[in-house]
Design a protein around this motif. Structure first.
Motif, short mmCIF file in Angstrom:
data_model
loop_
_atom_site.label_atom_id
_atom_site.label_comp_id
_atom_site.label_asym_id
_atom_site.label_seq_id
_atom_site.Cartn_x
_atom_site.Cartn_y
_atom_site.Cartn_z
N LYS A 1 33.34 50.92 41.84
CA LYS A 1 34.61 50.21 41.72
C LYS A 1 35.70 50.91 42.53
O LYS A 1 36.46 50.25 43.27
CB LYS A 1 35.00 50.13 40.24
N GLU B 1 33.78 44.65 41.74
CA GLU B 1 34.84 44.27 40.80
C GLU B 1 34.21 44.22 39.43
O GLU B 1 33.13 43.65 39.24
CB GLU B 1 35.42 42.90 41.16
N SER C 1 35.04 43.28 35.40
CA SER C 1 35.98 42.73 34.42
C SER C 1 35.22 41.98 33.33
O SER C 1 34.32 41.18 33.63
CB SER C 1 36.97 41.77 35.10
N ARG C 2 35.55 42.26 32.09
CA ARG C 2 34.96 41.58 30.94
C ARG C 2 33.43 41.52 31.03
O ARG C 2 32.81 40.48 30.87
CB ARG C 2 35.51 40.16 30.81
#
Length: 214
Positions: free
Chosen positions: A188, A194, A196-197
């Protein structure tokens, strides 16, 4: 692959079939099942792994999705295959008696035009896994795993691994969650991923290829 086989007109394959749906998180077919049947994956995602009973360390061997066939090893050598199978998401399969598939291999050239390239792909995947575990550290195993799962049809999307937990990713690359967490954070920071969640997305294909050169 399954749609292609259906279009090729192989009625014997589908005269003796059974549709099965495995719920997310549940066990899928067992080693005794694959002594009797072959499974064609219609949808979902099924993990095939082995676990060391002394250390509880898990190594994922295959992630099966639409178009995959299991178990080609037992199909060919007739020996029971030691593994654990888990449906990572709701998965639909077609179960076909193993004897019918063996008849197709022996007698139907049209079936073999699909089956043998698939078999070669699975052999190459196992070769890649052996090379990764033997020759690369966890960081580079992750790079190679990402590269093999880039969905070029969807730009920066990743196939199969985009929504896996870090624990599942660790089982794929022969490591543990803590080490994978650290290396994903590095990817990252380097602008490759990327995160996320619990979703992974490729941020820079160029950066990925640059790292793979070393």
């Amino acid at each position: 692959m399954l749609q292609t086989i259906e279009r090729a007109g192989l009625p014997d394959l589908f005269e003796h079939k059974k549709h099965i749906v495995y719920p997310a998180g549940g066990s899928a077919f067992s080693s005794s099942d694959t002594m009797k049947n072959v499974y064609f994956i219609l949808s979902g995602k099924i993990k095939i792994s082995q676990v060391n009973p002394e250390t509880s360390k898990e190594q994922t061997l295959y992630l099966l999705s639409r178009g995959d066939i299991y178990d080609v090893i037992t199909l060919l050598d007739g020996r029971e295959h030691d593994y654990i199978s888990v449906a990572l998401e709701e998965s639909e399969v077609v179960e076909v008696p193993i004897g019918h598939i063996r008849e197709l291999i022996e007698n139907d050239p049209a079936f073999n035009t699909f089956f043998f390239p698939y078999l070669a792909k699975q052999m190459r995947n196992m070769e890649d896994l052996a090379v990764d575990l033997s020759l690369y550290d966890v960081y580079n195993r992750l790079l190679r795993l990402i590269a093999r799962n880039v969905d070029t049809a969807k730009g920066r999307s990743l196939k199969l691994i985009h929504n896996l937990s870090h624990e599942e990713l660790a089982a794929l690359v022969g490591s543990v969650r803590k080490v994978v967490n650290r290396n994903i954070q590095r990817l990252k920071e380097e602008g490759i991923l990327e995160v996320s969640r619990k979703q992974l997305k490729l941020k820079s294909l160029q950066q990925l290829f640059e790292k793979l050169k070393y």
